[in-house]
Design a protein around this motif. Structure first.
Motif, PDB file in Angstrom:
ATOM      1  N   UNK A  58       0.877  -1.158  -0.038  1.00  0.00           N
ATOM      2  CA  UNK A  58       0.078  -0.081  -0.006  1.00  0.00           C
ATOM      3  C   UNK A  58       0.883   1.352   0.002  1.00  0.00           C
ATOM      4  N   UNK A  59       0.747   2.022  -1.079  1.00  0.00           N
ATOM      5  CA  UNK A  59       1.499   3.311  -1.016  1.00  0.00           C
ATOM      6  C   UNK A  59       0.890   4.419  -0.134  1.00  0.00           C
ATOM      7  N   UNK A  60       2.073   5.080   0.664  1.00  0.00           N
ATOM      8  CA  UNK A  60       1.601   5.995   1.702  1.00  0.00           C
ATOM      9  C   UNK A  60       1.244   7.019   0.971  1.00  0.00           C
ATOM     10  N   UNK A  61       1.547   7.511  -0.392  1.00  0.00           N
ATOM     11  CA  UNK A  61       1.598   8.933  -0.789  1.00  0.00           C
ATOM     12  C   UNK A  61       0.242   9.026  -1.645  1.00  0.00           C
ATOM     13  N   UNK A  62      -0.484   7.927  -1.733  1.00  0.00           N
ATOM     14  CA  UNK A  62      -1.754   8.218  -2.443  1.00  0.00           C
ATOM     15  C   UNK A  62      -3.039   7.840  -1.402  1.00  0.00           C
ATOM     16  N   UNK A  63      -4.069   8.510  -1.892  1.00  0.00           N
ATOM     17  CA  UNK A  63      -5.212   7.953  -0.957  1.00  0.00           C
ATOM     18  C   UNK A  63      -5.489   6.272  -0.866  1.00  0.00           C
ATOM     19  N   UNK A  84       1.293   3.382  10.738  1.00  0.00           N
ATOM     20  CA  UNK A  84       2.684   3.430   9.677  1.00  0.00           C
ATOM     21  C   UNK A  84       2.504   4.810   9.169  1.00  0.00           C
ATOM     22  N   UNK A  85       1.725   5.679   9.439  1.00  0.00           N
ATOM     23  CA  UNK A  85       1.986   7.006   8.723  1.00  0.00           C
ATOM     24  C   UNK A  85       1.082   7.359   7.711  1.00  0.00           C
ATOM     25  N   UNK A  86       0.108   6.504   7.315  1.00  0.00           N
ATOM     26  CA  UNK A  86      -0.784   6.497   6.239  1.00  0.00           C
ATOM     27  C   UNK A  86      -1.936   7.652   6.689  1.00  0.00           C
ATOM     28  N   UNK A  87      -2.025   8.799   5.808  1.00  0.00           N
ATOM     29  CA  UNK A  87      -3.143   9.773   6.393  1.00  0.00           C
ATOM     30  C   UNK A  87      -4.147   9.894   5.456  1.00  0.00           C
ATOM     31  N   UNK A  88      -4.379   9.636   4.241  1.00  0.00           N
ATOM     32  CA  UNK A  88      -5.522   9.565   3.442  1.00  0.00           C
ATOM     33  C   UNK A  88      -6.349   8.401   3.350  1.00  0.00           C
ATOM     34  N   UNK A  89      -6.905   8.155   4.328  1.00  0.00           N
ATOM     35  CA  UNK A  89      -7.660   6.933   4.512  1.00  0.00           C
ATOM     36  C   UNK A  89      -9.389   7.206   4.785  1.00  0.00           C
ATOM     37  N   UNK A  90      -9.772   6.477   3.552  1.00  0.00           N
ATOM     38  CA  UNK A  90     -11.346   6.294   3.514  1.00  0.00           C
ATOM     39  C   UNK A  90     -12.062   5.055   3.469  1.00  0.00           C
ATOM     40  N   UNK A  91     -13.128   5.133   3.808  1.00  0.00           N
ATOM     41  CA  UNK A  91     -13.955   3.666   3.914  1.00  0.00           C
ATOM     42  C   UNK A  91     -15.441   4.056   3.350  1.00  0.00           C
ATOM     43  N   UNK A  92     -15.795   2.935   2.688  1.00  0.00           N
ATOM     44  CA  UNK A  92     -17.151   2.767   2.500  1.00  0.00           C
ATOM     45  C   UNK A  92     -18.258   2.886   3.369  1.00  0.00           C
ATOM     46  N   UNK A  93     -19.201   3.802   3.468  1.00  0.00           N
ATOM     47  CA  UNK A  93     -20.078   3.755   4.340  1.00  0.00           C
ATOM     48  C   UNK A  93     -21.073   2.576   4.203  1.00  0.00           C
ATOM     49  N   UNK A  94     -21.190   1.697   5.344  1.00  0.00           N
ATOM     50  CA  UNK A  94     -22.002   0.442   5.206  1.00  0.00           C
ATOM     51  C   UNK A  94     -21.341  -0.597   4.618  1.00  0.00           C
ATOM     52  N   UNK A  95     -20.110  -0.441   4.115  1.00  0.00           N
ATOM     53  CA  UNK A  95     -19.376  -1.524   3.520  1.00  0.00           C
ATOM     54  C   UNK A  95     -20.089  -2.068   2.299  1.00  0.00           C
TER      55      UNK A  95
END
Length: 107
Positions: A58-63, A84-95
């Motif tokens: 997983x690349x840390x420089x991309x969302x 591990x320093x990742x900042x652009x993290x998004x999840x799908x509501x309800x999965x």
């Protein structure tokens, strides 16, 4: 726990998720059997159980757009990535079970 997850992870509606995931890393953190039963087109399968070992994929420089069946595992995966320093993290509501878009299955 839940409040902390809201701080490290942005929950997106299906519409928002769909608008951004092609420009991001789309990761399905469910187990391989679940993934093979149907997943969002273009998603890579890195099960939560393997995330620690495979985090370098997983690349840390991309969302990072994460989803699981509901949202429990995507929240845990986000916590690991955040540490591990990742900042652009998004999840799908309800999965995945709430996803109405295109899916691919492995026959």
């Amino acid at each position: 726990m839940f409040i902390y997850q809201r701080k490290i992870l942005t929950t997106l509606t299906e519409e928002e998720f769909r608008a951004g995931y092609r420009k991001a890393q789309l990761i399905d953190v469910r187990e391989p059997k679940e993934y093979e039963g149907g997943h969002i087109l273009g998603a890579r399968n890195i099960p939560l159980s393997q995330m620690k070992m495979r985090i370098r994929e997983v690349r840390p420089d991309q969302p990072v757009y994460i989803y699981c069946q509901n949202t429990m595992r995507s929240g845990r995966a986000a916590q690991m990535l955040k540490r591990k320093g990742y900042t652009q993290l998004y999840q799908l509501k309800g999965g995945f079970k709430q996803w109405g878009g295109k899916i691919r299955t492995k026959n």
